[in-house]
Enzyme design. Structure first.
Site, PDB file in Angstrom:
ATOM      1  N   SER A  12      37.578  38.258  38.507  1.00 13.13           N
ATOM      2  CA  SER A  12      38.123  37.553  37.345  1.00 13.13           C
ATOM      3  C   SER A  12      37.571  36.141  37.225  1.00 13.13           C
ATOM      4  CB  SER A  12      39.655  37.501  37.424  1.00 13.13           C
ATOM      5  OG  SER A  12      40.080  36.789  38.573  1.00 13.13           O
ATOM      6  N   HIS A  69      34.934  47.956  47.999  1.00 12.66           N
ATOM      7  CA  HIS A  69      35.378  47.110  46.879  1.00 12.66           C
ATOM      8  C   HIS A  69      36.295  46.005  47.382  1.00 12.66           C
ATOM      9  CE1 HIS A  69      37.031  47.122  42.442  1.00 12.66           C
ATOM     10  NE2 HIS A  69      36.739  45.898  42.877  1.00 12.66           N
ATOM     11  N   ARG A  76      49.210  43.347  44.217  1.00 16.08           N
ATOM     12  CA  ARG A  76      49.430  42.833  45.571  1.00 16.08           C
ATOM     13  C   ARG A  76      50.821  43.114  46.125  1.00 16.08           C
ATOM     14  NH1 ARG A  76      46.356  36.931  45.596  1.00 16.08           N
ATOM     15  NH2 ARG A  76      44.651  37.505  44.189  1.00 16.08           N
ATOM     16  N   GLU A 110      40.297  47.082  47.119  1.00 14.41           N
ATOM     17  CA  GLU A 110      40.395  45.834  46.358  1.00 14.41           C
ATOM     18  C   GLU A 110      41.621  45.044  46.815  1.00 14.41           C
ATOM     19  OE1 GLU A 110      39.718  44.238  41.772  1.00 14.41           O
ATOM     20  OE2 GLU A 110      40.385  46.286  42.103  1.00 14.41           O
TER      21      GLU A 110
END
Length: 342
Positions: free
Chosen positions: A73, A6, A290, A284
Site C-alpha cells: 500500500s 508473500h 491482522r 501476507e
C-alpha cells in the site's frame, strides 16, 4: 521447508513513513524534497522491527523463509512523477535488502518497481536489474494499475509491458501482480481494489495470447486469485467461447495463486479447484487482515493452519504448496537455497 511467497515490510521503522510524508509534501516545491541520504535507519532499528514482528510470527507459526518486498500500500505509484517513484522504490528496496542480509536464512528480497502512470515501463528496468544483480532479489512486484484504482494503463497483455517481460525472462524471475493503494473512493484498497485487480489480471491473460509470446513468463496472482477459483467454471466457459485452449494449457503453465485466503472454506475451495502444482504457500502476515478470528481463536493470517487442516491434501501436495512450487516458480531462490545445501 516452508516458504512464504508473500511478505511485505509493513513494520518498517517510523522514520520511513516520516521521510515519505516529507517527500509528498514537497511535490509542489522540488527544492524542498528530502534526499535519500537524509533517511537514517540503523541496523538495530531494522533488526528490532523484524525480530519482534515477522520473524517472531514465522517462528511461532512454523514457517522458514519469506519472500519479502516493500509494503504494497506504500508503493502508491500514483503519487508524484517517475522521479518520485524512483527515489521511493530505491529506498524501500534497499531496506528489504538490508533485512535479507541480516536474516539470510529467513528472508529473500522481491523488488518494488518505480512505476508511474503514463510512463514507459522501460524506465523501471534499471531498478529491476539493480535489485537482481546487486541485491540478489528473486522476484518483483508488478502493479497493473499505477493510477491507483482508475485503470489508465493498457492491459497486461499489451505490448506496453513487453520490455519488462523481456527482462523477467532474461533474469528468470516471476512477478507477483500486486496493486497498491486505491485513490478511487469506489474501491477500498485491501477489500476491493486488491481482489478486483487479481481477478482482472487473470482475465486480461485469459483473453490474450501473451504466453505464446513469453512461454516462460510467470505471474503469481496473490490473495488466492481474487474471484478466480470461486468462478472457475465461468472462466472455463468464457475461454471456450473465445476458442481458447483449455485453461490448463492456456494459462496454468504460467499463472500461479497464493494462499492468502483467511478462512478454512476458502482454502478448501482453492485446493479443490486449482491444481496443487499452481498453489504457493503465503500468508501476507501483519498485512491486510491482522486480527484474531473469533470463530477459531487464531489469527486470520495464520494460513499454515488451513493448509494443514485441508482434508483433500496428502503429504506430496502439502510439500508442493509449502516448498516445491516456490522453488520452481522462483528459480533464483532455488539456486540460492541449493548453494546453502538446502
Amino acid at each position: 521447508m516452508i516458504i512464504d511467497c508473500h511478505g511485505h515490510y509493513t513494520t518498517a521503522p517510523a522514520a520511513l513513513e516520516t521521510w515519505r510524508k516529507r517527500q509528498i509534501a514537497s511535490l509542489g516545491n522540488p527544492g524542498e524534497a528530502p534526499t535519500a541520504a537524509s533517511l537514517h535507519i540503523g541496523d538495530d532499528e531494522l533488526r528490532e522491527s523484524i525480530e519482534q514482528n515477522q520473524l517472531h510470527k514465522m517462528r511461532e507459526r512454523g514457517s522458514d523463509l519469506t519472500i519479502f518486498s516493500p509494503r504494497a500500500s506504500f508503493m502508491a505509484h500514483h503519487i508524484g512523477d517517475f522521479e518520485t517513484s524512483a527515489t521511493w522504490a530505491a529506498i524501500c528496496n534497499e531496506l528489504c535488502h538490508r533485512v535479507a542480509q541480516m536474516f539470510p536464512d529467513h528472508f529473500a528480497g522481491a523488488a518494488m518497481l518505480p512505476q508511474s502512470p503514463g510512463v514507459d515501463p522501460r524506465t523501471c528496468i534499471p531498478e529491476l536489474e539493480r535489485c537482481v544483480k546487486e541485491y540478489g532479489f528473486v522476484g518483483i512486484n508488478l502493479n497493473p494499475d499505477p493510477s491507483g484504482g482508475h485503470w489508465t494503463s493498457p492491459p497486461l497483455s499489451d505490448r506496453h509491458w513487453y520490455p519488462l517481460y523481456e527482462k523477467m525472462v532474461e533474469h528468470d524471475i516471476p512477478a507477483m501482480v500486486h496493486v497498491s493503494t486505491s485513490c478511487n473512493d469506489c474501491f477500498h484498497t485491501t477489500g476491493a481494489h486488491y481482489l478486483n485487480a487479481d481477478t482482472t489480471a487473470f482475465m486480461q491473460c485469459l483473453t490474450s495470447d501473451l504466453f505464446k509470446d513469453f512461454p516462460t513468463l510467470r505471474f503469481v496472482i496473490p490473495h488466492g486469485g481474487g474471484a478466480v477459483p470461486y468462478h472457475w467454471g465461468r472462466f472455463r466457459g468464457l475461454a471456450q467461447e473465445m476458442k481458447k485452449p483449455l485453461l490448463k494449457d492456456h494459462l496454468l503453465n504460467n499463472i500461479f495463486f497464493d494462499t492468502c485466503v483467511y478462512h478454512q472454506p476458502g482454502i478448501d475451495l482453492l485446493t479443490r479447484v486449482i491444481p496443487v502444482d499452481n498453489i504457493l504457500f503465503a500468508s501476507e502476515m501483519i498485512g491486510a487482515v491482522r486480527g484474531i478470528d473469533p470463530e477459531t481463536g487464531f489469527a486470520y493470517d495464520d494460513t499454515r493452519r488451513y493448509i494443514d487442516a485441508a482434508t483433500t491434501l496428502d503429504a506430496r501436495a502439502r510439500h508442493q504448496i509449502y516448498e516445491g512450487n516456490a522453488r520452481r516458480v522462483y528459480p533464483r531462490l532455488d539456486r540460492a537455497l541449493k548453494h546453502k545445501g538446502l
